[in-house]
Design a protein around this motif. Structure first.
Motif, PDB file in Angstrom:
ATOM      1  N   GLY A 157       6.687  12.434   4.559  1.00  0.00           N
ATOM      2  CA  GLY A 157       6.277  11.286   5.376  1.00  0.00           C
ATOM      3  C   GLY A 157       6.337   9.931   4.691  1.00  0.00           C
ATOM      4  N   THR A 158       7.144   9.827   3.613  1.00  0.00           N
ATOM      5  CA  THR A 158       7.230   8.529   2.919  1.00  0.00           C
ATOM      6  C   THR A 158       7.683   7.417   3.870  1.00  0.00           C
ATOM      7  OG1 THR A 158       9.312   9.399   2.085  1.00  0.00           O
ATOM      8  CG2 THR A 158       7.590   9.103   0.481  1.00  0.00           C
ATOM      9  N   LYS A 159       8.664   7.730   4.715  1.00  0.00           N
ATOM     10  CA  LYS A 159       9.202   6.682   5.590  1.00  0.00           C
ATOM     11  C   LYS A 159       8.169   6.257   6.624  1.00  0.00           C
ATOM     12  CE  LYS A 159      14.057   7.710   5.061  1.00  0.00           C
ATOM     13  NZ  LYS A 159      14.986   8.771   5.397  1.00  0.00           N
ATOM     14  N   THR A 160       7.431   7.223   7.131  1.00  0.00           N
ATOM     15  CA  THR A 160       6.385   6.890   8.115  1.00  0.00           C
ATOM     16  C   THR A 160       5.335   6.006   7.463  1.00  0.00           C
ATOM     17  OG1 THR A 160       6.746   9.060   9.111  1.00  0.00           O
ATOM     18  CG2 THR A 160       4.764   7.886   9.784  1.00  0.00           C
ATOM     19  N   LEU A 161       4.969   6.361   6.250  1.00  0.00           N
ATOM     20  CA  LEU A 161       3.948   5.565   5.568  1.00  0.00           C
ATOM     21  C   LEU A 161       4.414   4.120   5.390  1.00  0.00           C
ATOM     22  CD1 LEU A 161       1.248   5.988   3.400  1.00  0.00           C
ATOM     23  CD2 LEU A 161       3.030   4.847   2.128  1.00  0.00           C
ATOM     24  N   ILE A 162       5.625   3.961   4.867  1.00  0.00           N
ATOM     25  CA  ILE A 162       6.155   2.612   4.618  1.00  0.00           C
ATOM     26  C   ILE A 162       6.197   1.821   5.919  1.00  0.00           C
ATOM     27  CG2 ILE A 162       8.288   1.374   4.116  1.00  0.00           C
ATOM     28  CD1 ILE A 162       7.899   2.323   1.554  1.00  0.00           C
ATOM     29  N   ARG A 163       6.710   2.451   6.948  1.00  0.00           N
ATOM     30  CA  ARG A 163       6.931   1.722   8.197  1.00  0.00           C
ATOM     31  C   ARG A 163       5.610   1.333   8.864  1.00  0.00           C
ATOM     32  NH1 ARG A 163      11.775   2.956  12.210  1.00  0.00           N
ATOM     33  NH2 ARG A 163      10.961   2.110  14.137  1.00  0.00           N
ATOM     34  N   PHE A 164       4.674   2.272   8.928  1.00  0.00           N
ATOM     35  CA  PHE A 164       3.422   1.960   9.618  1.00  0.00           C
ATOM     36  C   PHE A 164       2.490   1.108   8.752  1.00  0.00           C
ATOM     37  CE2 PHE A 164       3.530   5.831  12.751  1.00  0.00           C
ATOM     38  CZ  PHE A 164       4.697   5.334  13.287  1.00  0.00           C
ATOM     39  N   PHE A 165       2.408   1.442   7.490  1.00  0.00           N
ATOM     40  CA  PHE A 165       1.506   0.673   6.620  1.00  0.00           C
ATOM     41  C   PHE A 165       2.019  -0.760   6.453  1.00  0.00           C
ATOM     42  CE2 PHE A 165      -0.792  -0.034   2.457  1.00  0.00           C
ATOM     43  CZ  PHE A 165      -2.057  -0.025   3.041  1.00  0.00           C
ATOM     44  N   GLY A 166       3.318  -0.939   6.644  1.00  0.00           N
ATOM     45  CA  GLY A 166       3.930  -2.266   6.566  1.00  0.00           C
ATOM     46  C   GLY A 166       3.415  -3.226   7.630  1.00  0.00           C
ATOM     47  N   HIS A 167       2.710  -2.720   8.622  1.00  0.00           N
ATOM     48  CA  HIS A 167       2.125  -3.614   9.631  1.00  0.00           C
ATOM     49  C   HIS A 167       0.881  -4.322   9.112  1.00  0.00           C
ATOM     50  CE1 HIS A 167       4.517  -2.689  13.259  1.00  0.00           C
ATOM     51  NE2 HIS A 167       4.747  -1.555  12.618  1.00  0.00           N
ATOM     52  N   HIS A 168       0.357  -3.851   7.998  1.00  0.00           N
ATOM     53  CA  HIS A 168      -0.843  -4.510   7.460  1.00  0.00           C
ATOM     54  C   HIS A 168      -0.505  -5.958   7.101  1.00  0.00           C
ATOM     55  CE1 HIS A 168      -4.211  -5.601   4.961  1.00  0.00           C
ATOM     56  NE2 HIS A 168      -4.864  -4.568   5.495  1.00  0.00           N
ATOM     57  N   PRO A 169      -1.411  -6.882   7.443  1.00  0.00           N
ATOM     58  CA  PRO A 169      -1.095  -8.309   7.190  1.00  0.00           C
ATOM     59  C   PRO A 169      -0.900  -8.669   5.718  1.00  0.00           C
ATOM     60  CG  PRO A 169      -3.297  -8.046   8.218  1.00  0.00           C
ATOM     61  CD  PRO A 169      -2.647  -6.702   8.206  1.00  0.00           C
ATOM     62  N   GLN A 170      -1.324  -7.803   4.800  1.00  0.00           N
ATOM     63  CA  GLN A 170      -1.130  -8.151   3.379  1.00  0.00           C
ATOM     64  C   GLN A 170      -0.039  -7.311   2.709  1.00  0.00           C
ATOM     65  OE1 GLN A 170      -5.515  -7.782   3.125  1.00  0.00           O
ATOM     66  NE2 GLN A 170      -5.273  -9.094   1.332  1.00  0.00           N
ATOM     67  N   ILE A 171       0.818  -6.720   3.524  1.00  0.00           N
ATOM     68  CA  ILE A 171       1.901  -5.908   2.950  1.00  0.00           C
ATOM     69  C   ILE A 171       3.258  -6.475   3.358  1.00  0.00           C
ATOM     70  CG2 ILE A 171       3.036  -3.626   3.003  1.00  0.00           C
ATOM     71  CD1 ILE A 171       0.449  -3.405   1.500  1.00  0.00           C
ATOM     72  N   ILE A 172       4.097  -6.729   2.354  1.00  0.00           N
ATOM     73  CA  ILE A 172       5.483  -7.103   2.603  1.00  0.00           C
ATOM     74  C   ILE A 172       6.283  -5.822   2.429  1.00  0.00           C
ATOM     75  CG2 ILE A 172       7.427  -8.577   1.884  1.00  0.00           C
ATOM     76  CD1 ILE A 172       4.885 -10.072   2.984  1.00  0.00           C
ATOM     77  N   ARG A 173       6.892  -5.423   3.508  1.00  0.00           N
ATOM     78  CA  ARG A 173       7.462  -4.077   3.502  1.00  0.00           C
ATOM     79  C   ARG A 173       8.976  -4.085   3.315  1.00  0.00           C
ATOM     80  NH1 ARG A 173       8.739  -2.216   9.272  1.00  0.00           N
ATOM     81  NH2 ARG A 173      10.470  -0.896   8.754  1.00  0.00           N
ATOM     82  N   GLY A 174       9.451  -3.224   2.423  1.00  0.00           N
ATOM     83  CA  GLY A 174      10.883  -2.987   2.315  1.00  0.00           C
ATOM     84  C   GLY A 174      11.265  -2.074   3.461  1.00  0.00           C
ATOM     85  N   PHE A 175      12.239  -2.478   4.273  1.00  0.00           N
ATOM     86  CA  PHE A 175      12.511  -1.727   5.500  1.00  0.00           C
ATOM     87  C   PHE A 175      13.511  -0.608   5.303  1.00  0.00           C
ATOM     88  CE2 PHE A 175      15.417  -5.197   5.158  1.00  0.00           C
ATOM     89  CZ  PHE A 175      16.627  -4.608   5.436  1.00  0.00           C
ATOM     90  N   MET A 176      14.103  -0.490   4.109  1.00  0.00           N
ATOM     91  CA  MET A 176      14.990   0.649   3.859  1.00  0.00           C
ATOM     92  C   MET A 176      14.647   1.209   2.484  1.00  0.00           C
ATOM     93  SD  MET A 176      18.527  -1.426   3.194  1.00  0.00           S
ATOM     94  CE  MET A 176      18.568  -2.969   2.311  1.00  0.00           C
ATOM     95  N   GLU A 177      15.256   2.330   2.151  1.00  0.00           N
ATOM     96  CA  GLU A 177      14.960   2.908   0.845  1.00  0.00           C
ATOM     97  C   GLU A 177      15.483   1.990  -0.256  1.00  0.00           C
ATOM     98  OE1 GLU A 177      15.728   7.022   0.226  1.00  0.00           O
ATOM     99  OE2 GLU A 177      15.605   7.427   2.369  1.00  0.00           O
ATOM    100  N   ALA A 178      14.813   2.036  -1.405  1.00  0.00           N
ATOM    101  CA  ALA A 178      15.251   1.195  -2.520  1.00  0.00           C
ATOM    102  C   ALA A 178      15.509   2.086  -3.737  1.00  0.00           C
ATOM    103  CB  ALA A 178      14.181   0.149  -2.840  1.00  0.00           C
ATOM    104  N   PRO A 179      16.611   2.846  -3.696  1.00  0.00           N
ATOM    105  CA  PRO A 179      16.880   3.733  -4.835  1.00  0.00           C
ATOM    106  C   PRO A 179      17.313   2.922  -6.050  1.00  0.00           C
ATOM    107  CG  PRO A 179      18.630   3.904  -3.189  1.00  0.00           C
ATOM    108  CD  PRO A 179      17.636   2.901  -2.660  1.00  0.00           C
ATOM    109  N   PHE A 180      16.907   3.373  -7.226  1.00  0.00           N
ATOM    110  CA  PHE A 180      17.395   2.742  -8.454  1.00  0.00           C
ATOM    111  C   PHE A 180      18.600   3.548  -8.913  1.00  0.00           C
ATOM    112  CE2 PHE A 180      17.735   1.892 -12.948  1.00  0.00           C
ATOM    113  CZ  PHE A 180      17.542   0.516 -13.001  1.00  0.00           C
TER     114      PHE A 180
END
Ligand SMILES: Nc1ncnc2c1ncn2[C@@H]1O[C@H](COP(=O)(O)OS(=O)(=O)O)[C@@H](OP(=O)(O)O)[C@H]1O
Length: 413
Positions: free
Chosen positions: A105-128
């Motif tokens: 559920g990493t993607k779900t977490l990023i996408r939904f938690f990104g709605h928090h007003p203090q979170i700047i969310r990366g909208f795609m994966e960021a592989p190194f």
């Protein structure tokens, strides 16, 4: 190669994805037949295949990174000096890394938690991605992050959010999904090259950066992973990783087996380690559910992330009570309260979506491809015997995780 989310395409991302797709197509049409489907008569030596698989993946990564770099430079030049915030974001590392077991559920977490007003969310994966040239790899990673930080979508506008947060003098986080192997390389690089990023935040970045590591029921996770590697090539004709997951995939040589048959065949080989040499991908699929990284990363002498900054999160709860997961995270990250139960609405298939205010689209939902393990009427996911064997296989490590991190996990041990 990890798939990237297709949601919220920006101009930059679209260009970059096209480059990647083209490269893969050229490879497919070329003369290199490493991945051509094997025949019954001509069974290839699996060890040679493994080496070739690795070498070809590396070759493609190098090529893709080279092309991406050209595009990034082009895009960056366009924005350089035109806008001081956009220039500044070219040097911004994540301040929350989201990582964890695939399918938890990493993607779900990023996408939904990104709605928090203090979170700047990366909208795609960021592989190194590692090509061997560390400085270039870091440049590429930062450029990829930059595309995310500066992006605007149908219901979000990161630069505007950052400006407003700064004007209100509020703390906030840059959140991105990067695997722990990548986090390891990034932290080591920053330690060894403290002047590489010329920005004030970087001086105490390492002691502050958070890592949310997502875990979930390892038995269910294995099933989900199995469904993924046996179905993605039929679901998505142009999937980047179609080659590795085709009907005669040598990496996952069980495309025609049921889940029960696959477990009966491979679990004994995982236990006696005979699978490791020939098909390391299959081994990895099984052992991912042992969830070793949090202990390695957050505790002990070699820990990379300060233990107070490491958060083990039970992804199973994202399906049942996502607001509780997010409320808990708000507390741990010292954020203002935003998530409540009424922000979530169940869609027809039982998965939650989250509400968006003041927009034509009122709900933000994960794409339909998530939820592969849902069953149609009369289907059973696995036999009782398979489930029992797998629970036994994972029991000790789950107990260990509970005790080490003082958790109450959502799955039956
Ligand atoms: N709200 C909501 N909507 C859709 N899906 C949800 C949601 N909450 C949790 N999940 C679960 O997330 C699982 C996929 O996890 P990941 O995103 O980590 O998968 S991936 O590894 O990135 O492919 C996915 O697993 P599968 O059901 O096996 O597909 C879901 O069970």
């Amino acid at each position: 190669m990890a798939e990237e989310d297709n949601e919220d395409k920006t101009e930059g991302q679209e260009i970059i994805n096209n480059v990647v797709e083209k490269l893969w197509q050229q490879k497919e049409e070329g003369t290199d037949k490493t991945y051509s489907f094997s025949t019954e008569e001509k069974v290839p030596d699996q060890r040679t295949e493994k080496v070739e698989r690795k070498a070809e993946k590396q070759e493609v990564i190098n090529e893709v990174m080279e092309k991406r770099n050209e595009k990034y430079q082009m895009l960056k030049e366009k924005d350089l000096n035109s806008n001081s915030l956009l220039t500044e974001l070219m040097q911004q590392l994540p301040t929350i890394f989201v990582s964890g077991a695939k399918k938890c559920g990493t993607k779900t977490l990023i996408r939904f938690f990104g709605h928090h007003p203090q979170i700047i969310r990366g909208f795609m994966e960021a592989p190194f991605r590692s090509t061997g040239d560390q400085e270039k790899d870091m440049e590429n990673y930062l450029s990829h992050l930059w595309i995310m930080w500066k992006s605007k979508g149908p219901y979000y506008d990161n630069p505007r959010k950052i400006r407003e947060l700064r004007a209100a003098n509020k703390d906030f986080f840059f959140m991105a999904k990067t695997a722990n192997s990548g986090i390891n390389k990034i932290i080591t690089f920053i330690e060894e090259n403290p002047d590489f990023i010329e920005a004030d935040y970087v001086t105490d970045w390492k002691s502050k950066v958070k890592n949310i590591f997502i875990v979930c029921d390892p038995v269910h996770r294995l099933l989900s992973d199995f469904k993924h590697v046996t179905s993605v090539w039929t679901e998505k004709e142009n999937a980047i990783n179609r080659k590795f997951l085709g009907p005669d995939s040598s990496a996952f040589p069980f495309q025609k087996l049921t889940f029960d048959q696959m477990v009966a065949k491979y679990l004994p080989k995982v236990k006696d380690r005979s699978v490791f040499e020939k098909t390391p991908e299959v081994n990895e699929m099984f052992v991912t559910g042992h969830f070793g990284p949090p202990k390695r990363f957050f505790l002990g002498d070699d820990a990379l992330i300060d233990s107070k900054n490491g958060i083990v999160l039970d992804g199973g709860k994202l399906k049942t009570e996502p607001w509780k997961v997010f409320q808990d995270l708000e507390k741990k990250l010292n954020l203002e309260p935003y998530f409540t139960e009424d922000l979530f609405e169940k869609r027809e298939d039982g998965y939650y979506c989250t509400r968006i205010f003041n927009h034509t689209e009122s709900l933000d939902c994960m794409p339909d491809s998530k939820g592969r393990t849902k069953l149609s009427a009369g289907q059973t996911a696995m036999s009782e015997e398979t489930e029992k064997m797998l629970r036994e296989f994972y029991k000790k490590s789950s107990e260990d995780l509970e005790n080490t991190f003082d958790l109450k996990l959502s799955w039956n041990l």
